[in-house]
Design an enzyme around this catalytic site. Sequence first.
Site, PDB file in Angstrom:
ATOM      1  N   HIS A 241      34.004  42.192  37.700  1.00 53.17           N
ATOM      2  CA  HIS A 241      32.705  42.654  38.234  1.00 53.17           C
ATOM      3  C   HIS A 241      32.646  42.556  39.775  1.00 53.17           C
ATOM      4  O   HIS A 241      32.363  43.522  40.466  1.00 53.17           O
ATOM      5  CB  HIS A 241      31.574  41.764  37.711  1.00 53.17           C
ATOM      6  CG  HIS A 241      31.441  41.667  36.236  1.00 53.17           C
ATOM      7  ND1 HIS A 241      30.772  42.604  35.469  1.00 53.17           N
ATOM      8  CD2 HIS A 241      31.869  40.721  35.375  1.00 53.17           C
ATOM      9  CE1 HIS A 241      30.779  42.228  34.208  1.00 53.17           C
ATOM     10  NE2 HIS A 241      31.449  41.092  34.114  1.00 53.17           N
TER      11      HIS A 241
HETATM   12  O1  RIB Z   1      27.534  39.285  35.054  1.00 57.79           O
HETATM   13  C1  RIB Z   1      28.669  39.211  35.887  1.00 57.79           C
HETATM   14  C2  RIB Z   1      28.412  38.295  37.047  1.00 57.79           C
HETATM   15  O2  RIB Z   1      28.088  37.007  36.563  1.00 57.79           O
HETATM   16  C3  RIB Z   1      29.653  38.099  37.935  1.00 57.79           C
HETATM   17  O3  RIB Z   1      29.252  37.855  39.257  1.00 57.79           O
HETATM   18  C4  RIB Z   1      30.299  36.869  37.340  1.00 57.79           C
HETATM   19  O4  RIB Z   1      31.053  36.142  38.307  1.00 57.79           O
HETATM   20  C5  RIB Z   1      29.096  36.082  36.946  1.00 57.79           C
HETATM   21  O5  RIB Z   1      28.640  35.375  38.100  1.00 57.79           O
END
Ligand code: RIB
Length: 321
Positions: A241
């Site tokens: 992500h």
């Molecule tokens: O939902 C994904 C996010 O939540 C990313 O930033 C992951 O590192 C968690 O923090």
Amino acid sequence: MTRLIIDTDPGVDDAIAIAIAALSPDTDLLGVTTVYGNVGLAKTTRNALRLLELCGRDDVPVAAGAAMPLVHPQKRRDSTAHGDDGLSGHADVLPEPSRDAVAGGAVGLMASLLEQSEEPVTIAPIGPLTNIAVLLAAYPHLKPKIERLVIMGGALEGGNVSARAEFNVWSDPEAARRVLVEEDVPSVLVPMDLTYRCAVDTAWLERLAASGHVGEALRALTPDYVRHYTGALGWPCMVVHDAVAIVEAITPGTLATESLPVDIECSFGPSRGAVIADRRRQAQIDDTVALDGNRVDVAVDTDIDQLRAVLLDGITEKREI
Ligand code: RIB
Ligand code: CA
């Protein structure tokens, strides 16, 4: 050259994002600030220090920020996806940090970096938005020094931490609403609807491990995270992500965006932490109930294969010629 501050809760995908920025010749990484999230603040801060040590970037200051949300506590800590230490239980493959976090805290460091910078600075929040909400509330005169916020967060359709909410926004919905709805800083929101589509497979992970000592160490941090996303998506993979957001922060225009009115659900029902984006045509919005607040550039698409290649190239050690 992109002047960049990363606000982060490392976190396996944060680790890859931090490495890309730390190794990027096109980025002036001014500082890294930490926040609670995937694991507690002490662990996210230690992980950030160790990751920068791995990348040979002990010149980049690290400052610890919020240990909890603005108003309401998180119901639970989502440490299963990233392991108890935030890095699949393998944080010990990283070097010990050679220095401590700086004094003055995350918001103090962000404010001083903004004040000192001659040019506006991009801030990439890739964890809960608590530090950013406090920065904007406490230092409104510094908002013109922020080029833009490139935020990993939100889900336009289904969530990950709940049926409708994505973890970063869910962790502190009030902070997310402050930043995305009540403030007026130019913002790009990179939601999990897009980051899920950018998932990387085990072949990509093997190429990461073969890319050099940084990639080899990062690969070692992934087992719990791969297990989590293999279960979530139903095939052997992991979702980077935060790295998707960092590539956009470094190279504007990597992601295709739509300018949309958004709001954040802050009630205590089953949709708490949901991002509501109004994708109706403007004429229909004009005739009906519209959302408050400013529009956000929501990332909706990209060249996914090209992005995966850029992610890997950003970490691959360049041979001296
Ligand atoms: O939902 C994904 C996010 O939540 C990313 O930033 C992951 O590192 C968690 O923090
Ligand atoms: Ca994160």
